[in-house]
Write a protein that holds these residues in place. Structure first.
Motif, mmCIF file in Angstrom:
data_model
loop_
_atom_site.group_PDB
_atom_site.id
_atom_site.type_symbol
_atom_site.label_atom_id
_atom_site.label_comp_id
_atom_site.label_asym_id
_atom_site.label_seq_id
_atom_site.Cartn_x
_atom_site.Cartn_y
_atom_site.Cartn_z
ATOM 1 N N VAL A 1 0.820 -1.208 0.000
ATOM 2 C CA VAL A 1 0.000 0.000 0.000
ATOM 3 C C VAL A 1 0.856 1.262 0.000
ATOM 4 O O VAL A 1 2.039 1.235 0.321
ATOM 5 C CB VAL A 1 -0.956 0.026 1.211
ATOM 6 C CG1 VAL A 1 -1.963 -1.105 1.130
ATOM 7 C CG2 VAL A 1 -0.178 -0.033 2.526
ATOM 8 N N GLY A 2 0.215 2.372 -0.353
ATOM 9 C CA GLY A 2 0.840 3.687 -0.317
ATOM 10 C C GLY A 2 -0.124 4.685 0.283
ATOM 11 O O GLY A 2 -1.223 4.320 0.737
ATOM 12 N N PRO A 3 0.216 5.970 0.271
ATOM 13 C CA PRO A 3 -0.663 6.997 0.832
ATOM 14 C C PRO A 3 -2.058 7.022 0.207
ATOM 15 O O PRO A 3 -3.017 7.467 0.841
ATOM 16 C CB PRO A 3 0.092 8.302 0.537
ATOM 17 C CG PRO A 3 1.523 7.895 0.464
ATOM 18 C CD PRO A 3 1.505 6.527 -0.167
ATOM 19 N N GLU A 4 -2.160 6.516 -1.020
ATOM 20 C CA GLU A 4 -3.453 6.502 -1.711
ATOM 21 C C GLU A 4 -4.431 5.482 -1.144
ATOM 22 O O GLU A 4 -5.591 5.432 -1.564
ATOM 23 C CB GLU A 4 -3.254 6.247 -3.201
ATOM 24 C CG GLU A 4 -2.733 4.870 -3.561
ATOM 25 C CD GLU A 4 -1.209 4.747 -3.531
ATOM 26 O OE1 GLU A 4 -0.686 3.782 -4.131
ATOM 27 O OE2 GLU A 4 -0.539 5.602 -2.903
ATOM 28 N N HIS A 5 -3.982 4.683 -0.175
ATOM 29 C CA HIS A 5 -4.836 3.641 0.389
ATOM 30 C C HIS A 5 -5.304 3.955 1.813
ATOM 31 O O HIS A 5 -5.793 3.065 2.516
ATOM 32 C CB HIS A 5 -4.089 2.302 0.378
ATOM 33 C CG HIS A 5 -3.755 1.837 -0.993
ATOM 34 N ND1 HIS A 5 -2.459 1.828 -1.477
ATOM 35 C CD2 HIS A 5 -4.537 1.397 -1.996
ATOM 36 C CE1 HIS A 5 -2.471 1.385 -2.723
ATOM 37 N NE2 HIS A 5 -3.710 1.117 -3.060
ATOM 38 N N PHE A 6 -5.183 5.227 2.221
ATOM 39 C CA PHE A 6 -5.552 5.607 3.586
ATOM 40 C C PHE A 6 -6.502 6.800 3.595
ATOM 41 O O PHE A 6 -6.531 7.598 2.656
ATOM 42 C CB PHE A 6 -4.302 5.923 4.411
ATOM 43 C CG PHE A 6 -3.447 4.712 4.650
ATOM 44 C CD1 PHE A 6 -3.663 3.895 5.746
ATOM 45 C CD2 PHE A 6 -2.455 4.358 3.743
ATOM 46 C CE1 PHE A 6 -2.890 2.766 5.954
ATOM 47 C CE2 PHE A 6 -1.683 3.222 3.940
ATOM 48 C CZ PHE A 6 -1.899 2.423 5.046
ATOM 49 N N SER A 7 -7.271 6.884 4.672
ATOM 50 C CA SER A 7 -8.270 7.936 4.832
ATOM 51 C C SER A 7 -8.078 8.604 6.192
ATOM 52 O O SER A 7 -7.640 7.961 7.157
ATOM 53 C CB SER A 7 -9.672 7.319 4.733
ATOM 54 O OG SER A 7 -10.668 8.303 4.787
ATOM 55 N N LEU A 8 -8.408 9.885 6.272
ATOM 56 C CA LEU A 8 -8.313 10.632 7.520
ATOM 57 C C LEU A 8 -9.709 10.803 8.108
ATOM 58 O O LEU A 8 -10.582 11.408 7.482
ATOM 59 C CB LEU A 8 -7.686 12.009 7.265
ATOM 60 C CG LEU A 8 -7.564 12.919 8.491
ATOM 61 C CD1 LEU A 8 -6.524 12.371 9.473
ATOM 62 C CD2 LEU A 8 -7.195 14.340 8.061
ATOM 63 N N VAL A 9 -9.909 10.253 9.294
ATOM 64 C CA VAL A 9 -11.184 10.426 9.989
ATOM 65 C C VAL A 9 -11.144 11.768 10.706
ATOM 66 O O VAL A 9 -10.227 12.041 11.491
ATOM 67 C CB VAL A 9 -11.444 9.276 10.978
ATOM 68 C CG1 VAL A 9 -12.689 9.555 11.816
ATOM 69 C CG2 VAL A 9 -11.589 7.961 10.225
ATOM 70 N N THR A 10 -12.126 12.629 10.415
ATOM 71 C CA THR A 10 -12.153 13.973 10.970
ATOM 72 C C THR A 10 -13.241 14.177 12.014
ATOM 73 O O THR A 10 -13.186 15.114 12.789
ATOM 74 C CB THR A 10 -12.328 15.016 9.847
ATOM 75 O OG1 THR A 10 -13.527 14.718 9.116
ATOM 76 C CG2 THR A 10 -11.137 14.973 8.884
ATOM 77 N N ASN A 11 -14.233 13.291 12.033
ATOM 78 C CA ASN A 11 -15.309 13.417 13.016
ATOM 79 C C ASN A 11 -16.075 12.093 13.085
ATOM 80 O O ASN A 11 -16.064 11.319 12.120
ATOM 81 C CB ASN A 11 -16.262 14.550 12.628
ATOM 82 C CG ASN A 11 -17.121 15.013 13.796
ATOM 83 O OD1 ASN A 11 -16.904 14.619 14.940
ATOM 84 N ND2 ASN A 11 -18.105 15.840 13.512
#
Length: 199
Positions: A76-86
């Motif tokens: 995987v790379g950065p394109e496979h992650f998500s930032l949870v904001t709330n």
């Protein structure tokens, strides 16, 4: 028909490019041995991914988590992650942004981070061997509690309060076949706690 990998919470996702946020390199680094050990992967017959990991962030967002249905990707790379904001456990909702939508287990990760500020990483894996073999030795969520639900989130609150999960850092998801969760002060600690059992 299994529902593995299905997002059960109300998801508000803002699609963006790959994220450049501190902590993502550790997720990429420790996801590899978990995938190589078969603890994160893909069920070919059902065509669904399994396993995910996250790290608490500072400043921007709440935590980074692997994206839904990325288990089939070996590197995987950065394109496979998500930032949870709330998130809102009671309302069964979560907000995220990134190139992929957050994992179907992201609400459980959120609930675990809320337990203790010292928890900085969460790893969720699948292993039939470990799930059966560690049945008698690990704290476990209730057998009737499904993954990705507010009830599962509440179960981890119970485990943290009533069992040695806060010390040992590994728990068995009795109502989520083959599922295990580990926590740690770092991604490395959370990953190694699981990998120690699979070695």
């Amino acid at each position: 028909m299994i529902d593995e990998g299905t997002i059960k919470y109300a998801s508000r996702w803002e699609r963006t490019g790959p994220l450049d946020i501190a902590g993502i390199d550790d997720l990429i680094r420790w996801r590899k041995p978990l995938h190589d050990a078969g603890l994160v992967g893909h069920l070919a017959e059902e065509d669904v991914g399994y396993g995910n990991l996250s790290v608490r962030t500072t400043g921007e967002g709440l935590f980074l988590v692997s994206g839904t249905q990325t288990g089939h990707v070996p590197d995987v790379g950065p394109e496979h992650f998500s930032l949870v904001t709330n998130y809102d456990i009671a309302r069964n909702s979560l907000t995220c942004r990134g190139p992929v939508e957050a994992s179907s287990e992201a609400l459980t990760h959120a609930a675990i981070y809320a337990l203790d500020a010292s928890i900085s990483a969460v790893v969720h894996v699948h292993s039939a061997e470990l799930w059966v073999g560690l049945k008698a030795s690990l704290p476990a969520t209730g057998t009737g509690v499904a993954y990705g639900t507010p009830e599962m989130a509440m179960e981890f609150r119970r485990l943290y309060r009533e069992t040695d999960f806060s010390v040992g850092g590994v728990a068995r998801m009795a109502g989520h076949e083959n599922g295990l969760i580990s926590i740690g002060c770092t991604v490395r600690e959370a990953a190694e706690r699981i990998l120690a059992f699979s070695g």
